[in-house]
Design a protein around this motif. Sequence first.
Motif, mmCIF file in Angstrom:
data_model
loop_
_atom_site.group_PDB
_atom_site.id
_atom_site.type_symbol
_atom_site.label_atom_id
_atom_site.label_comp_id
_atom_site.label_asym_id
_atom_site.label_seq_id
_atom_site.Cartn_x
_atom_site.Cartn_y
_atom_site.Cartn_z
ATOM 1 N N ARG A 17 0.833 -1.212 0.000
ATOM 2 C CA ARG A 17 0.000 0.000 0.000
ATOM 3 C C ARG A 17 0.865 1.258 0.000
ATOM 4 O O ARG A 17 0.653 2.172 -0.804
ATOM 5 C CB ARG A 17 -0.915 0.002 1.222
ATOM 6 C CG ARG A 17 -1.836 1.221 1.308
ATOM 7 C CD ARG A 17 -2.442 1.323 2.691
ATOM 8 N NE ARG A 17 -1.402 1.525 3.692
ATOM 9 C CZ ARG A 17 -1.579 1.320 5.001
ATOM 10 N NH1 ARG A 17 -2.739 0.890 5.442
ATOM 11 N NH2 ARG A 17 -0.591 1.519 5.840
ATOM 12 N N ASP A 18 1.852 1.301 0.899
ATOM 13 C CA ASP A 18 2.690 2.499 1.007
ATOM 14 C C ASP A 18 3.544 2.694 -0.244
ATOM 15 O O ASP A 18 3.747 3.824 -0.700
ATOM 16 C CB ASP A 18 3.592 2.396 2.240
ATOM 17 C CG ASP A 18 2.799 2.424 3.542
ATOM 18 O OD1 ASP A 18 1.608 2.803 3.501
ATOM 19 O OD2 ASP A 18 3.358 2.044 4.589
ATOM 20 N N GLY A 19 4.037 1.588 -0.805
ATOM 21 C CA GLY A 19 4.854 1.685 -2.007
ATOM 22 C C GLY A 19 4.052 2.174 -3.200
ATOM 23 O O GLY A 19 4.531 2.990 -3.988
ATOM 24 N N LEU A 20 2.826 1.696 -3.322
ATOM 25 C CA LEU A 20 1.979 2.124 -4.432
ATOM 26 C C LEU A 20 1.615 3.597 -4.301
ATOM 27 O O LEU A 20 1.541 4.320 -5.293
ATOM 28 C CB LEU A 20 0.709 1.267 -4.497
ATOM 29 C CG LEU A 20 0.903 -0.204 -4.873
ATOM 30 C CD1 LEU A 20 -0.446 -0.917 -4.939
ATOM 31 C CD2 LEU A 20 1.642 -0.347 -6.186
ATOM 32 N N ARG A 21 1.385 4.043 -3.078
ATOM 33 C CA ARG A 21 1.050 5.455 -2.878
ATOM 34 C C ARG A 21 2.181 6.358 -3.335
ATOM 35 O O ARG A 21 1.938 7.450 -3.857
ATOM 36 C CB ARG A 21 0.743 5.706 -1.403
ATOM 37 C CG ARG A 21 -0.613 5.167 -0.960
ATOM 38 C CD ARG A 21 -0.833 5.368 0.517
ATOM 39 N NE ARG A 21 -2.153 4.912 0.926
ATOM 40 C CZ ARG A 21 -2.556 4.848 2.185
ATOM 41 N NH1 ARG A 21 -1.745 5.219 3.162
ATOM 42 N NH2 ARG A 21 -3.764 4.418 2.480
ATOM 43 N N LEU A 22 3.419 5.912 -3.149
ATOM 44 C CA LEU A 22 4.561 6.706 -3.611
ATOM 45 C C LEU A 22 4.597 6.810 -5.129
ATOM 46 O O LEU A 22 5.224 7.712 -5.682
ATOM 47 C CB LEU A 22 5.873 6.088 -3.103
ATOM 48 C CG LEU A 22 6.127 6.193 -1.596
ATOM 49 C CD1 LEU A 22 7.400 5.441 -1.224
ATOM 50 C CD2 LEU A 22 6.224 7.651 -1.159
#
Length: 225
Positions: A17-22
């Motif tokens: 989730r956090d990687g995709l948001r970046l």
Amino acid sequence: MRVLVVEDEPYLAEAIRDGLRLEAIAADVAGDGHAALELLSINTYDIAVLDRDIPGPSGDDVAAHIIATGSGMPILMLTAADRLDDKQSGFEVGADDYLTKPFELRELVLRLRALDRRRARHRPPVLEVGGLRIDPFRREVFRDGRYVALTRKQFAVLEVLVDAGGGVISAEELLERAWDENADPFTNAVRITVSGLRKRLGEPDLIETVPGVGYRVVSGGGGHE
């Protein structure tokens, strides 16, 4: 792009989730099949990323539900099973792509963008309106030939507005499509992002505010809030 990630390993789910948001990809996370089906009934997603081995209805069951709706939503299967037979069964269930664990986040992003391009192939690869040129793949924006540097969120909002073809998009819909389910519905994030977007794009203003309704892109220049 808004993605549903169905993964029962909390640390991996959060990392995805956090990687995709970046990468300017909004991601909602479901830890089991029941939560996935509930989110699918509430929200609209561009792509589903499904771990096959999850509690409750399996990833295969969730995939079958998606296919039964006729939405055409692409499905990317995640699994630790890397045998050819496992991959074959995943494709037979209806998966559009398959990624085995462990994997690099960069590869997941590349596969998601490829799926999104195929999903949206009925649209022109480059969007143009009123001297504005948007390349979703290269994530570049030009206004009358001038490069416009945008934040990830500004780009996501502009893409939704331009893709609407002059239709009015409400702040609520922008929150749904450019943010994720954790966004506060009472936040000023949309207004602030649109305001910053207007400044970056310059005059004449291309984003019109429709009082009490939302925003739209107009080729002849619009009005401020």
